[in-house]
Design a protein around this motif. Sequence first.
Motif, PDB file in Angstrom:
ATOM      1  N   SER A   1      78.259  35.886  29.006  1.00  0.00           N
ATOM      2  CA  SER A   1      76.956  35.253  28.773  1.00  0.00           C
ATOM      3  C   SER A   1      75.987  35.707  29.863  1.00  0.00           C
ATOM      4  O   SER A   1      76.335  36.507  30.722  1.00  0.00           O
ATOM      5  CB  SER A   1      77.086  33.722  28.752  1.00  0.00           C
ATOM      6  OG  SER A   1      77.504  33.249  30.013  1.00  0.00           O
ATOM      7  N   TRP A   2      74.773  35.179  29.805  1.00  0.00           N
ATOM      8  CA  TRP A   2      73.742  35.518  30.776  1.00  0.00           C
ATOM      9  C   TRP A   2      73.057  34.248  31.237  1.00  0.00           C
ATOM     10  O   TRP A   2      72.914  33.298  30.461  1.00  0.00           O
ATOM     11  CB  TRP A   2      72.699  36.458  30.161  1.00  0.00           C
ATOM     12  CG  TRP A   2      73.249  37.804  29.849  1.00  0.00           C
ATOM     13  CD1 TRP A   2      73.147  38.931  30.610  1.00  0.00           C
ATOM     14  CD2 TRP A   2      73.997  38.183  28.691  1.00  0.00           C
ATOM     15  NE1 TRP A   2      73.790  39.980  30.000  1.00  0.00           N
ATOM     16  CE2 TRP A   2      74.324  39.549  28.822  1.00  0.00           C
ATOM     17  CE3 TRP A   2      74.442  37.498  27.567  1.00  0.00           C
ATOM     18  CZ2 TRP A   2      75.057  40.239  27.870  1.00  0.00           C
ATOM     19  CZ3 TRP A   2      75.178  38.176  26.613  1.00  0.00           C
ATOM     20  CH2 TRP A   2      75.475  39.534  26.768  1.00  0.00           C
TER      21      TRP A   2
ATOM     22  N   PHE B   1      71.104  36.989  23.067  1.00  0.00           N
ATOM     23  CA  PHE B   1      70.729  38.110  23.922  1.00  0.00           C
ATOM     24  C   PHE B   1      70.463  39.362  23.093  1.00  0.00           C
ATOM     25  O   PHE B   1      69.475  40.063  23.303  1.00  0.00           O
ATOM     26  CB  PHE B   1      71.842  38.377  24.944  1.00  0.00           C
ATOM     27  CG  PHE B   1      71.500  39.423  25.965  1.00  0.00           C
ATOM     28  CD1 PHE B   1      70.755  39.098  27.081  1.00  0.00           C
ATOM     29  CD2 PHE B   1      71.931  40.731  25.813  1.00  0.00           C
ATOM     30  CE1 PHE B   1      70.432  40.061  28.038  1.00  0.00           C
ATOM     31  CE2 PHE B   1      71.620  41.696  26.757  1.00  0.00           C
ATOM     32  CZ  PHE B   1      70.872  41.359  27.868  1.00  0.00           C
TER      33      PHE B   1
ATOM     34  N   PRO C   1      75.825  35.799  23.667  1.00  0.00           N
ATOM     35  CA  PRO C   1      75.612  37.196  23.268  1.00  0.00           C
ATOM     36  C   PRO C   1      74.719  37.374  22.045  1.00  0.00           C
ATOM     37  O   PRO C   1      73.874  38.271  22.027  1.00  0.00           O
ATOM     38  CB  PRO C   1      77.036  37.712  23.007  1.00  0.00           C
ATOM     39  CG  PRO C   1      77.887  36.888  23.910  1.00  0.00           C
ATOM     40  CD  PRO C   1      77.252  35.521  23.912  1.00  0.00           C
TER      41      PRO C   1
ATOM     42  N   GLN D   1      66.669  40.290  26.038  1.00  0.00           N
ATOM     43  CA  GLN D   1      67.391  41.450  26.562  1.00  0.00           C
ATOM     44  C   GLN D   1      66.506  42.331  27.450  1.00  0.00           C
ATOM     45  O   GLN D   1      67.011  43.118  28.244  1.00  0.00           O
ATOM     46  CB  GLN D   1      67.977  42.277  25.405  1.00  0.00           C
ATOM     47  CG  GLN D   1      66.920  42.827  24.466  1.00  0.00           C
ATOM     48  CD  GLN D   1      67.496  43.412  23.216  1.00  0.00           C
ATOM     49  OE1 GLN D   1      67.882  44.578  23.233  1.00  0.00           O
ATOM     50  NE2 GLN D   1      67.569  42.648  22.140  1.00  0.00           N
TER      51      GLN D   1
ATOM     52  N   LYS E   1      71.135  37.052  35.649  1.00  0.00           N
ATOM     53  CA  LYS E   1      72.443  37.607  35.974  1.00  0.00           C
ATOM     54  C   LYS E   1      73.380  37.542  34.784  1.00  0.00           C
ATOM     55  O   LYS E   1      73.366  36.587  34.001  1.00  0.00           O
ATOM     56  CB  LYS E   1      73.054  36.917  37.181  1.00  0.00           C
ATOM     57  CG  LYS E   1      73.275  35.439  37.071  1.00  0.00           C
ATOM     58  CD  LYS E   1      73.802  34.877  38.384  1.00  0.00           C
ATOM     59  CE  LYS E   1      73.849  33.358  38.334  1.00  0.00           C
ATOM     60  NZ  LYS E   1      74.258  32.766  39.598  1.00  0.00           N
ATOM     61  N   ALA E   2      74.170  38.599  34.658  1.00  0.00           N
ATOM     62  CA  ALA E   2      75.190  38.657  33.629  1.00  0.00           C
ATOM     63  C   ALA E   2      76.416  37.918  34.136  1.00  0.00           C
ATOM     64  O   ALA E   2      76.859  38.124  35.263  1.00  0.00           O
ATOM     65  CB  ALA E   2      75.530  40.111  33.318  1.00  0.00           C
TER      66      ALA E   2
END
Length: 194
Positions: free
Chosen positions: A116-117, A163, A160, A169, A111-112
């Motif tokens: 961040s993720w 990612f 980021p 990604q 999840k975003a």
Amino acid sequence: MFTGIIETLGKVTNLEHDKGNLHITVMSPLSNELKIDQSVAHNGVCLTVVSLSGTTHTVTAIEETLNKTNLGGLQIGSLVNLERCMQMNARLDGHIVQGHVDQTAVCTSFKALDGSWEYQFTYDGAKGNITVEKGSICVNGISLTVVGSSLNYFSVAIIPYTFEHTNLQHVTEGATVNLEFDIIGKYVARLMQR
């Protein structure tokens, strides 16, 4: 030895099966700097460069490697994380990574967040490997910090830069990733078993 700090992404341009082996040709910005017999981590798997051709290099994964990693699932166009071996006088920016994948895991959640993720992974806990919160884990060759941890589950938070500059990604729910657990943790766990 590696650090888990990915240098660049490479793109698979050719896959050639040879008995139980898989010859993997990768195009990357690093390829023209490599030498025959050099060790390079591909998605966290230490492989030896066996041939060079301009902007591509070829490595060979044996059947044992294909059975324990996600390399057997590569396709033409797949992106792989690349890292050359660490120089002895270099900084250890990530953590100690051997390039020896312990097992694979499956992404169960992605999840975003706000800037961040978060990724969650499950793995076979019966193999004796463990994670600890705020400890290190290597996912597809990337040195990451564990955010959440239980017997067969862990989560990581991704900034980021990571990612954008790794193949995370392209990792979504159901994807298989390579795991190398922290070497110090593995030795401690083995000593505790005695």
